[in-house]
Design an enzyme around this catalytic site. Sequence first.
Site, short mmCIF file in Angstrom:
data_model
loop_
_atom_site.label_atom_id
_atom_site.label_comp_id
_atom_site.label_asym_id
_atom_site.label_seq_id
_atom_site.Cartn_x
_atom_site.Cartn_y
_atom_site.Cartn_z
N LYS A 9 3.79 7.81 -32.05
CA LYS A 9 2.93 6.64 -32.27
C LYS A 9 2.97 5.77 -31.03
O LYS A 9 4.05 5.42 -30.53
CB LYS A 9 3.42 5.84 -33.48
CG LYS A 9 2.41 4.82 -34.00
CD LYS A 9 1.25 5.49 -34.71
CE LYS A 9 0.44 4.49 -35.53
NZ LYS A 9 -0.70 5.15 -36.21
N THR A 69 2.74 9.25 -38.47
CA THR A 69 2.83 8.27 -37.38
C THR A 69 2.69 6.84 -37.90
O THR A 69 3.21 5.91 -37.28
CB THR A 69 1.78 8.55 -36.29
OG1 THR A 69 0.47 8.42 -36.82
CG2 THR A 69 1.97 9.95 -35.72
N PHE A 182 -1.12 -4.31 11.00
CA PHE A 182 -1.31 -2.87 10.90
C PHE A 182 -2.02 -2.42 12.17
O PHE A 182 -3.22 -2.64 12.35
CB PHE A 182 -2.12 -2.49 9.66
CG PHE A 182 -2.17 -1.00 9.41
CD1 PHE A 182 -1.00 -0.26 9.41
CD2 PHE A 182 -3.37 -0.37 9.18
CE1 PHE A 182 -1.03 1.11 9.18
CE2 PHE A 182 -3.41 1.00 8.94
CZ PHE A 182 -2.24 1.74 8.95
N ARG A 199 -2.66 -10.40 9.91
CA ARG A 199 -3.72 -10.30 8.89
C ARG A 199 -3.21 -10.88 7.58
O ARG A 199 -2.00 -10.95 7.35
CB ARG A 199 -4.11 -8.85 8.68
CG ARG A 199 -2.95 -8.00 8.14
CD ARG A 199 -3.38 -6.61 7.75
NE ARG A 199 -2.24 -5.85 7.22
CZ ARG A 199 -2.32 -4.65 6.67
NH1 ARG A 199 -3.49 -4.05 6.58
NH2 ARG A 199 -1.24 -4.03 6.21
N GLN A 248 3.93 0.38 4.07
CA GLN A 248 5.10 1.28 4.02
C GLN A 248 6.35 0.54 4.50
O GLN A 248 7.43 0.65 3.89
CB GLN A 248 4.86 2.51 4.91
CG GLN A 248 3.77 3.44 4.40
CD GLN A 248 2.39 3.13 4.94
OE1 GLN A 248 2.06 1.97 5.22
NE2 GLN A 248 1.56 4.16 5.08
N ASN A 274 -3.33 -1.24 -1.67
CA ASN A 274 -3.79 -2.27 -0.74
C ASN A 274 -5.08 -2.88 -1.27
O ASN A 274 -6.11 -2.20 -1.34
CB ASN A 274 -4.01 -1.64 0.64
CG ASN A 274 -4.41 -2.67 1.69
OD1 ASN A 274 -4.57 -3.85 1.39
ND2 ASN A 274 -4.56 -2.23 2.92
#
Length: 310
Positions: A9, A69, A182, A199, A248, A274
Amino acid sequence: MRYVISYGKADVKVYRTHGTPLTGVTAIPESPFAGRENTLMAAEIEVVVRGTAFLDAYTKGDNRLVVATDTMKNFIHAASLECPAATLEGWLHHVGSAFLDAYPHMERLTMLGRELPFPAAVVPASDGDGFAASDVLFGRDRNDRSTASVDLERDDAGGVRIIDHACGRQELQLIKITGSAFADFARDEHTTLPERQDRPLYVWTDIGWRYTDAADALGHDPARYVAGEQVADLAASVFHQFVSLSIQHLVNEIGTRMLERWPQLAEVRFAATNRLWDTGAVSETDASVKTYADPRPPFGRIGLVMRRDR
């Protein structure tokens, strides 16, 4: 013919009032969390039952051993009413153990839980608005929530043992306007993404962890329990303090900090996306003043699992 059988369930929402308070949690510098009253404990619970005893229901339509259930749903509420646990993991363990005790033909099962967060609201003393200082109000003030799963089976002595477990904090959303980069990534004829030395960064992330000793997840020794609120606070603290060179880079730093803070953990894991906004417009007089729009899919997805050396 070989069979792997499971049924259960899902989406059983349980709102338990006046649970056991969680106290004695070990403090960490990144979080003010010291425990919770558990005046309201709310979770979406799922039970998945496994075992060959149910094979006849599949192959012969023989339902004599099948626990409906709907019965499972009622059982989860009844067991939750008697639950002494102060943690989501302990709650799942209690309900799962009660299932195995009540139904001997269930060989093993998995209990899953997803917190339904209702943080306590601060209520001032009554000033004629009808609320008294003792009134307890709850509201939603954050997107993230704790999750857990516990796999249980009977041991040779007739008791219950944990064969696997997982804890987590899901749907954490983190944003900052500066302090991320980045650049210097691989480029070829398919690359259109510009390099960014600084950024904004907006990520959605799920964080998971496992203990070396699964019993620590149950909260019997609160000093060894890792609360999801603490994990969320630690992640936010690292996110805002750390100048990351990629997502990362960021999740590795969060994971490293988690393993430093909680030596009882054997593993941490991340699934991050992202969600950095698309630039809408930039001021002609001040380049730091910008507008942004929601990003268009698809979204980059970052995964990481960090395990201690044995």
